[in-house]
Design a protein around this motif. Structure first.
Motif, PDB file in Angstrom:
ATOM      1  N   CYS A 139      -1.601  -6.459  -0.484  1.00 11.72           N
ATOM      2  CA  CYS A 139      -2.411  -5.668   0.441  1.00 11.72           C
ATOM      3  C   CYS A 139      -1.546  -4.558   1.001  1.00 11.72           C
ATOM      4  O   CYS A 139      -0.311  -4.635   0.965  1.00 11.72           O
ATOM      5  CB  CYS A 139      -2.978  -6.526   1.574  1.00 11.72           C
ATOM      6  N   VAL A 140      -2.171  -3.517   1.499  1.00 10.77           N
ATOM      7  CA  VAL A 140      -1.449  -2.425   2.143  1.00 10.77           C
ATOM      8  C   VAL A 140      -1.085  -2.859   3.559  1.00 10.77           C
ATOM      9  O   VAL A 140      -1.951  -3.310   4.312  1.00 10.77           O
ATOM     10  CB  VAL A 140      -2.285  -1.132   2.158  1.00 10.77           C
ATOM     11  N   SER A 141       0.185  -2.751   3.902  1.00  9.57           N
ATOM     12  CA  SER A 141       0.667  -3.221   5.199  1.00  9.57           C
ATOM     13  C   SER A 141      -0.147  -2.618   6.338  1.00  9.57           C
ATOM     14  O   SER A 141      -0.373  -1.412   6.395  1.00  9.57           O
ATOM     15  CB  SER A 141       2.144  -2.853   5.366  1.00  9.57           C
ATOM     16  N   GLY A 142      -0.598  -3.483   7.246  1.00 10.17           N
ATOM     17  CA  GLY A 142      -1.379  -3.032   8.391  1.00 10.17           C
ATOM     18  C   GLY A 142      -2.855  -2.852   8.099  1.00 10.17           C
ATOM     19  O   GLY A 142      -3.626  -2.510   8.992  1.00 10.17           O
ATOM     20  N   ASP A 143      -3.261  -3.092   6.855  1.00  9.46           N
ATOM     21  CA  ASP A 143      -4.650  -2.884   6.460  1.00  9.46           C
ATOM     22  C   ASP A 143      -5.476  -4.139   6.730  1.00  9.46           C
ATOM     23  O   ASP A 143      -4.948  -5.258   6.798  1.00  9.46           O
ATOM     24  CB  ASP A 143      -4.698  -2.526   4.971  1.00  9.46           C
ATOM     25  N   LEU A 144      -6.771  -3.967   6.849  1.00  5.18           N
ATOM     26  CA  LEU A 144      -7.689  -5.076   7.059  1.00  5.18           C
ATOM     27  C   LEU A 144      -7.545  -6.146   5.976  1.00  5.18           C
ATOM     28  O   LEU A 144      -7.675  -7.336   6.243  1.00  5.18           O
ATOM     29  CB  LEU A 144      -9.119  -4.553   7.083  1.00  5.18           C
ATOM     30  N   THR A 145      -7.282  -5.734   4.748  1.00  2.84           N
ATOM     31  CA  THR A 145      -7.244  -6.690   3.651  1.00  2.84           C
ATOM     32  C   THR A 145      -6.147  -7.728   3.826  1.00  2.84           C
ATOM     33  O   THR A 145      -6.290  -8.857   3.332  1.00  2.84           O
ATOM     34  CB  THR A 145      -7.075  -5.969   2.307  1.00  2.84           C
ATOM     35  N   TRP A 267      -9.500   0.260   3.984  1.00  2.62           N
ATOM     36  CA  TRP A 267     -10.397  -0.050   5.103  1.00  2.62           C
ATOM     37  C   TRP A 267      -9.886   0.564   6.384  1.00  2.62           C
ATOM     38  O   TRP A 267      -8.714   0.752   6.574  1.00  2.62           O
ATOM     39  CB  TRP A 267     -10.524  -1.567   5.259  1.00  2.62           C
ATOM     40  N   PRO A 268     -10.806   0.816   7.300  1.00  3.66           N
ATOM     41  CA  PRO A 268     -10.415   1.337   8.592  1.00  3.66           C
ATOM     42  C   PRO A 268      -9.715   0.287   9.420  1.00  3.66           C
ATOM     43  O   PRO A 268     -10.129  -0.061  10.504  1.00  3.66           O
ATOM     44  CB  PRO A 268     -11.747   1.740   9.216  1.00  3.66           C
ATOM     45  N   ASP A 269      -8.643  -0.271   8.882  1.00  2.00           N
ATOM     46  CA  ASP A 269      -7.831  -1.310   9.514  1.00  2.00           C
ATOM     47  C   ASP A 269      -8.683  -2.223  10.335  1.00  2.00           C
ATOM     48  O   ASP A 269      -8.396  -2.500  11.480  1.00  2.00           O
ATOM     49  CB  ASP A 269      -6.746  -0.688  10.380  1.00  2.00           C
TER      50      ASP A 269
END
Length: 270
Positions: A139-145, A267-269
């Protein structure tokens, strides 16, 4: 030192008080979002458009509120929404972790999150196997996923957060450096198409039983009467049949937009 802290707190109170007064006396609300097409994006003339933007404008216009929409980095939008009494935010995803930190004013679109794996993956992706550590995920660090992977049962030690923004988690899986990533089904189709990848390279292997959706929301510092006014406008539009959620088909097609892929991850975090 104490004097400086007191002066800083006093200045903060003045700023917040002024913002609250602006919202209460009919001055514009500031509605923050990020560049996240097709939901929200900047047009060449600097105005903000998008499928979610259209819904936000519809509800706020019907409520008779003055507002200004601004695109800023997502972390800044989140900070403003949490702290400023004249700030709204969209397109933000509703999750258990942030349930009580925001007022969820308007549902803009349903979400349809899935776990994706490489097309050749044959191991069964079940919650039991996820919790047992059978799979790694990116996942992208800090992302909702990243939050959704933990919620799905993937051990934190098996999650590989990457600093690269955009669609790096998909690329990690494609390269065989991780087994799984999470995406909304329609958005996954749109992103792969926009990047020139075949949809056959990965496959959805588990649908997340989540009620997360994309919203217009506010922090709890926004005056209660303003929030109630927005909710009433939304409910009236729904009751009259004039309000329609952003459909899965619209999300997949991407609408008509002239913008690059989002800079803040999928995603919008949220």
């Amino acid at each position: 030192m104490r004097l400086g802290i007191k002066m800083g707190l006093a200045m903060l109170a003045l700023v917040c008080g002024a913002a609250a007064a602006r919202a209460a006396d009919g001055q514009p609300l500031i509605v923050y979002t990020e560049n996240y097409p097709p939901f929200n994006y900047a047009k060449p003339d600097g105005s903000v458009a998008g499928l979610a933007t259209d819904r936000v404008r519809q509800v706020l216009d019907a409520a008779g509120l003055q507002y200004e929409i601004k695109i800023v980095p997502w972390a800044r939008a989140m900070n403003y929404a949490r702290t400023r009494p004249d700030a709204l935010i969209y397109t933000i995803t509703r999750t258990p972790r942030r349930e009580y930190g925001f007022d969820w004013l308007v549902l803009l679109a349903e979400s349809n999150f899935h776990i994706f794996a490489r097309a050749e993956e044959t191991r069964p992706v079940t919650r039991e196997n996820l919790e047992a550590g059978m799979f790694t995920a990116s996942c992208v660090s800090g992302d909702l996923t990243c939050e959704l992977l933990v919620w799905a049962g993937v051990p934190v030690a098996n999650i590989i957060p990457i600093a690269k923004e955009g669609t790096g988690d998909f690329r990690m899986v494609l390269a065989g450096r991780a087994d799984l990533y999470i995406s909304d089904f329609s958005v996954n189709r749109r992103l792969r198409k926009a990047e020139g990848y075949s949809l056959d390279l990965t496959k959805p292997v588990m649908r997340l039983d989540s009620r997360a959706g994309f919203y217009l929301a506010s922090g709890l510092n926004v005056p209660a009467d303003i929030r109630a006014r927005i909710k009433a406008s939304y409910e009236q539009l729904k009751a009259s049949g004039d309000y329609q959620l952003v459909s899965n088909e619209q999300q997949a097609d991407g609408g008509q937009w002239e913008a690059t892929l989002p800079d803040q991850g999928h995603w919008p975090d949220g």
